[in-house]
Each structure stands twice: as C-alpha cells, then as structure tokens.
Design a protein around this motif. Sequence first.
Motif, PDB file in Angstrom:
ATOM      1  N   SER A  60       0.784  -1.094   0.029  1.00 63.15           N
ATOM      2  CA  SER A  60      -0.092   0.049   0.111  1.00 63.15           C
ATOM      3  C   SER A  60       1.036   1.398   0.039  1.00 63.15           C
ATOM      4  O   SER A  60       2.060   1.337   0.670  1.00 63.15           O
ATOM      5  N   PHE A  61       0.463   2.336  -0.678  1.00 64.59           N
ATOM      6  CA  PHE A  61       1.051   3.355  -0.800  1.00 64.59           C
ATOM      7  C   PHE A  61       1.355   4.263   0.614  1.00 64.59           C
ATOM      8  O   PHE A  61       2.092   4.852   0.823  1.00 64.59           O
TER       9      PHE A  61
ATOM     10  N   VAL B 167      -3.926   1.882  -2.834  1.00 67.53           N
ATOM     11  CA  VAL B 167      -3.323   2.991  -2.129  1.00 67.53           C
ATOM     12  C   VAL B 167      -3.245   3.063  -0.733  1.00 67.53           C
ATOM     13  O   VAL B 167      -2.465   3.305   0.038  1.00 67.53           O
ATOM     14  N   THR B 168      -4.791   2.793  -0.275  1.00 70.02           N
ATOM     15  CA  THR B 168      -4.984   2.654   1.260  1.00 70.02           C
ATOM     16  C   THR B 168      -4.834   1.303   2.053  1.00 70.02           C
ATOM     17  O   THR B 168      -4.797   1.106   3.094  1.00 70.02           O
TER      18      THR B 168
END
Lengths: 151, 154
Positions: free
Chosen positions: A65-66, B24-25
């Motif tokens: 995850s970023f 992303v999350t």
Amino acid sequence: MKPRWIALPFGLAFGFLLSWGRMTDPEVIRSMLLFREWDLYLLMGSAMAVGMIGAHLLRAANARSFVGGEAITWTRTRPTRNHVVGSVLFGLGWSIACTCPGPIAAQVGAGRFGALFIVGGVLGGIALRGWQPPRRTVRAPDEAAPATAGL
Amino acid sequence: MDARGSWHVIGPLIGLTVVGMLWVTNRPLGALGGYIDLHDWLRRPSGKIGWRFFFLVGVVGGGVMHSLLAGGIHPTLTYGGFAGSFGSPLVEAMLLGGAGMLMGFGARTAAGCTSGHGITGTALGSPSSYVATMTFMGTAVLAAHLFALLGGGR
C-alpha cells in the motif's frame, strides 16, 4: 498526508461515476429493479469483474500500500444470519426509496436535498442498531456484525 | 456530461476505483462506513472522525462535480421516483426517512451495502458478500415488483 484524506479522492471518483451513470436517479434504479433495463446489472457485474482482476493482480505482484507500505490484504468472511437478515431489511429500504447509501450522498452534492431525509434515516438506523436496552446487570455488549470487506 | 454514461464505461471505472483505493490505502471501498463514522462522531464529537467519513465527503463532492459539468446545481427538496404519488410532502419525507432507517439498520447488521458488499466484497471473493448481495438484490427486486403491482403497475 494522512490516510483519512487519501480516501477523499476515491470518494470523489466514486460519487462522480455514480452520478454520470445516473445511479443517483431513483427512476433508473426502479427500472433496474423492475427489469425494465439491464444496464445496471451489467455495470455492477463489470465493476466487480474489473475489481476482482485488479485485486488479484495486486496480490500476484506482491503490491504494497502507498499509505502504510504494508502488503495488500483483505479479509473474507463466512456468511452469518446477520448478513441475511440485515440484507433483507436493506433490500426493502432500497426498493422503497430506489436508492442506497452511496447515491444519496451524491444526490445531496447535486443539490437534491430531499435525499437528506434518507441520510437522516440511515444515521437513525445505525444508531438503532447500536442501541442497547439499559440493564441492571453489567454484561459485555453484543458484538455488532463482524467487520468485513463489506464496510 | 449531461448524457448518461454507458455501463461498459462506468462499470470498469468503478472497478478501477475499487482497485486504486485498495492499492493506495489497503482498504475496501464502501459507502456505509462513512455513515457509521459520522454517527460515531456525532455521538462523541470530542474524538476524531474516522477516515471512511472522508470517503463519503468525496462522494458528495463527486455529485457536486458532476452537476457542475452537467449544467449547474439547482437545489430542490423534491426527490423524484415516487414523488407526487402521495400528494403530501410530509408523507414522502416520512417514507424516505423510514426507507433510510431500514437501509441503515439493515446494512449495519449485514456489515455492508450495495458498494461494500455488492461490488467490493464480491470482487474480493468474500462469501458473506455473495450471500448479502443475493439477499438484498432478491429482496429489492421482489419488493419493487410487489409495489408496482399494488400501485397499479406504474
């Protein structure tokens, strides 16, 4: 940047797509439920298919995850009675208002403030679900429905 | 932008939104959680509001954005759908509130709504999401047909 803010643009995209696909129009939802049009079933199916392929690609690529840098994971939960009972009630509400929790938020954004009555109802329903009758003996609160991918 | 986007554009884009958010999350996309976080914060306003509320704010913003591109925002209190069927705005407001309560109570019990279970949960292969989705879709379809029959097939 905190993860809280990072969720916002995804909501923005989701709300925009719901509006563009006119899922915010109760008449469209009604037509879907009455089988007068099939587009939204195809839409949901294609969204699910793309989501499934993408999620598996992420996993196959060991993506991280970023935000947190951790490996991408998700939970799969077994169906329980709550999933069935809750969904019957949810489906009833859906068929009456011809909308659901995502589209009503986009409707509010579009200036269709009648949807705020539904928003109020949703918040009331959540409150009612969490309400515990006062008791004399102290007991552990019932665990609400298990946290799942559904939230 | 006023024209309705077709399913084969919107569907895959929603799927990509789910994947993007997961990447992303590392969190599942779903609308209900935003209401839960809002409810929890309203009960205890001293605490911080949960991240899912920010997603919900985004959804509202998406509605604003689309309206602006589709010809501007024209605020109204009418809802559409069965609007006018009952003749009374009070009855309509009560019906909408009641439908909302069923949705909030039901989705909270089932741990997800159309987005959380119907799209994200099914995409992630969660058995509970398949059961929930089939149940609420089946119920909504049956009930809508019943209402149409009772209402004279409008």
